[in-house]
Design an enzyme around this catalytic site. Structure first.
Site, PDB file in Angstrom:
ATOM      1  N   HIS A  19      93.299   1.721 -46.532  1.00 17.55           N
ATOM      2  CA  HIS A  19      94.080   1.064 -46.916  1.00 17.55           C
ATOM      3  C   HIS A  19      95.182   2.860 -47.127  1.00 17.55           C
ATOM      4  CE1 HIS A  19      93.399  -3.115 -47.221  1.00 17.55           C
ATOM      5  NE2 HIS A  19      93.351  -2.740 -45.678  1.00 17.55           N
ATOM      6  N   HIS A  42      92.930  -7.701 -35.787  1.00 24.47           N
ATOM      7  CA  HIS A  42      91.614  -8.295 -36.475  1.00 24.47           C
ATOM      8  C   HIS A  42      92.892  -8.843 -38.240  1.00 24.47           C
ATOM      9  CE1 HIS A  42      90.037  -7.010 -33.666  1.00 24.47           C
ATOM     10  NE2 HIS A  42      88.700  -8.017 -33.679  1.00 24.47           N
ATOM     11  N   SER A  97      96.227  -5.114 -45.216  1.00 28.69           N
ATOM     12  CA  SER A  97      96.937  -3.955 -44.306  1.00 28.69           C
ATOM     13  C   SER A  97      97.685  -4.504 -43.603  1.00 28.69           C
ATOM     14  CB  SER A  97      95.596  -3.337 -42.772  1.00 28.69           C
ATOM     15  OG  SER A  97      95.258  -4.693 -42.563  1.00 28.69           O
ATOM     16  N   ASP A 139      92.929 -13.929 -30.090  1.00 34.33           N
ATOM     17  CA  ASP A 139      91.713 -13.217 -29.768  1.00 34.33           C
ATOM     18  C   ASP A 139      92.841 -11.520 -30.148  1.00 34.33           C
ATOM     19  OD1 ASP A 139      89.039 -11.899 -29.494  1.00 34.33           O
ATOM     20  OD2 ASP A 139      90.437 -10.705 -27.658  1.00 34.33           O
ATOM     21  N   GLY A 140      91.946 -11.005 -30.696  1.00 33.12           N
ATOM     22  CA  GLY A 140      93.389  -9.636 -31.105  1.00 33.12           C
ATOM     23  C   GLY A 140      92.619  -8.806 -29.861  1.00 33.12           C
ATOM     24  N   ASP A 160      90.763  -3.955 -37.175  1.00 34.74           N
ATOM     25  CA  ASP A 160      89.465  -3.384 -37.793  1.00 34.74           C
ATOM     26  C   ASP A 160      88.836  -5.100 -37.990  1.00 34.74           C
ATOM     27  OD1 ASP A 160      88.273  -3.747 -40.293  1.00 34.74           O
ATOM     28  OD2 ASP A 160      90.615  -4.048 -41.435  1.00 34.74           O
TER      29      ASP A 160
HETATM   30  N1  SAM Z   1      92.552  -5.843 -41.511  1.00 36.40           N
HETATM   31  C1  SAM Z   1      92.140  -6.156 -42.747  1.00 36.40           C
HETATM   32  C2  SAM Z   1      92.517  -6.086 -43.063  1.00 36.40           C
HETATM   33  O1  SAM Z   1      92.309  -4.723 -44.011  1.00 36.40           O
HETATM   34  O2  SAM Z   1      93.026  -6.239 -45.017  1.00 36.40           O
HETATM   35  C3  SAM Z   1      90.597  -7.352 -42.868  1.00 36.40           C
HETATM   36  C4  SAM Z   1      90.581  -7.779 -41.360  1.00 36.40           C
HETATM   37  S1  SAM Z   1      89.698  -8.676 -41.464  1.00 36.40           S
HETATM   38  C5  SAM Z   1      87.810  -6.803 -41.788  1.00 36.40           C
HETATM   39  C6  SAM Z   1      88.655  -9.425 -40.034  1.00 36.40           C
HETATM   40  C7  SAM Z   1      88.908 -10.385 -39.822  1.00 36.40           C
HETATM   41  O3  SAM Z   1      89.731 -10.958 -38.472  1.00 36.40           O
HETATM   42  C8  SAM Z   1      88.739 -11.799 -40.192  1.00 36.40           C
HETATM   43  O4  SAM Z   1      90.190 -12.435 -40.735  1.00 36.40           O
HETATM   44  C9  SAM Z   1      88.356 -12.859 -39.263  1.00 36.40           C
HETATM   45  O5  SAM Z   1      89.167 -14.016 -39.187  1.00 36.40           O
HETATM   46  C10 SAM Z   1      89.081 -11.892 -38.003  1.00 36.40           C
HETATM   47  N2  SAM Z   1      89.292 -11.582 -36.361  1.00 36.40           N
HETATM   48  C11 SAM Z   1      87.660 -11.949 -36.285  1.00 36.40           C
HETATM   49  N3  SAM Z   1      87.986 -12.083 -35.075  1.00 36.40           N
HETATM   50  C12 SAM Z   1      88.532 -12.210 -34.080  1.00 36.40           C
HETATM   51  C13 SAM Z   1      89.484 -12.376 -32.968  1.00 36.40           C
HETATM   52  N4  SAM Z   1      88.348 -12.011 -31.776  1.00 36.40           N
HETATM   53  N5  SAM Z   1      90.785 -11.957 -32.379  1.00 36.40           N
HETATM   54  C14 SAM Z   1      91.162 -11.746 -33.448  1.00 36.40           C
HETATM   55  N6  SAM Z   1      91.122 -11.820 -35.203  1.00 36.40           N
HETATM   56  C15 SAM Z   1      89.655 -12.298 -35.397  1.00 36.40           C
END
Ligand code: SAM
Length: 272
Positions: A19, A42, A97, A139-140, A160
């Site tokens: 961050h 993500h 983030s 999906d991201g 992420d």
């Molecule tokens: N980036 C955030 C932050 O720094 O505040 C933290 C993100 S966390 C490490 C990862 C997130 O990705 C989780 O909330 C999870 O539910 C989500 N996630 C997992 N697989 C995913 C996908 N294929 N596409 C989108 N989101 C996904």
């Protein structure tokens, strides 16, 4: 089925690393009077309550932002976001983030966020409601490929993942290469864990070989619990903004001071 929930880990040492550099890059990129796009694959829930049972259970935030907040100059963009959020929502609030980006971007900038977990997505929608952000329950990586090259062309993408899907380590270089081909001016930021079993090493080596002008930065720390595999945090940035090396060196210094035996807890040896 997704089981990872970031509120157990929000504000930990890896979040501080990721961050702080994200905030620095956003602050740098918004100095130019041209619109910017922020894409996150993500996103998580956007805001975290560090007094909630999940955060208190692991104690990771206390060992992370709890110890390091004071190490940042009040003028650092990360400290500025944190202080502004806490001024409004109390000293246990912690920005994810997406909220860091929303605080630092300008009204004419664009925000696109993917979050697949239904509960996290709903919370993200609430947290980002004061801002003009586009949210996707998708999906991201699919979103990222669909958006590039974006309008405007100037921008930054944070990738992420939670690395719950072990094939992420093999698949991510291919995703990054394809996104970079379609959007060769985009600043692409990948976070990865530094693990005791070294699972990240082929990923890091492959990225450095495929993107020789990319910038990798790691910090190292003691595991959150005995036997916990994460011993550091890594970022790999394609098209790093000018000055990122210096900003990252400052963060290295902050983490190295955690190793100082005069600090309240020795963070252990540098393992990477
Ligand atoms: N980036 C955030 C932050 O720094 O505040 C933290 C993100 S966390 C490490 C990862 C997130 O990705 C989780 O909330 C999870 O539910 C989500 N996630 C997992 N697989 C995913 C996908 N294929 N596409 C989108 N989101 C996904």
């Amino acid at each position: 089925m997704l089981s990872y929930q970031h509120h157990f880990h929000a504000g930990n040492l890896a979040d501080v690393h990721k961050h702080a550099l994200l905030a620095w890059m956003l602050s740098y990129l918004t100095q130019k009077d041209k619109p910017l796009i922020y894409i996150e694959t993500h996103a998580g829930r956007g805001i975290y309550d560090l007094s909630a049972p999940a955060a208190r259970k692991t104690g990771e935030a206390a060992r992370g932002i709890g110890r390091l907040h004071a190490a940042f100059a009040p003028t650092h963009p990360y400290a500025q976001v944190l202080d502004k959020l806490r001024g409004a929502q109390g000293d246990q609030a912690y920005p994810g983030s997406p909220l860091i980006a929303a605080h630092l971007l300008r009204p004419g900038d664009a925000i696109h966020l993917a979050e697949l977990h239904p509960g996290e997505h709903a919370a993200l929608k609430t947290a980002l409601s004061p801002y003009r952000a586009k949210l996707y329950a998708q999906d991201g990586f699919e979103l990222a490929h669909g958006l590039v090259p974006p309008t405007p062309r100037r921008g930054i993408m944070l990738i992420d993942p939670s690395y719950e899907v072990k094939s992420d380590y093999q698949d991510i270089p291919r995703h990054l290469a394809k996104i970079n081909r379609a959007w060769n001016v985009g600043v692409l930021v990948l976070w990865y864990p530094v693990l005791s079993n070294g699972a990240q090493r082929p990923l890091r080596r492959g990225l450095a070989a495929a993107h020789p002008s990319g910038f990798g930065h790691e910090v190292h720390f003691a595991p959150a619990r005995p036997g916990h595999g994460m011993q550091g945090s890594g970022l790999f940035v394609i098209n790093p903004p000018f000055g990122l090396h210096t900003a990252a060196a400052e963060i290295t210094g902050i983490f190295e001071r955690l190793h100082d035996p005069r600090s309240e807890e020795d963070a252990g040896p540098d393992l990477c």
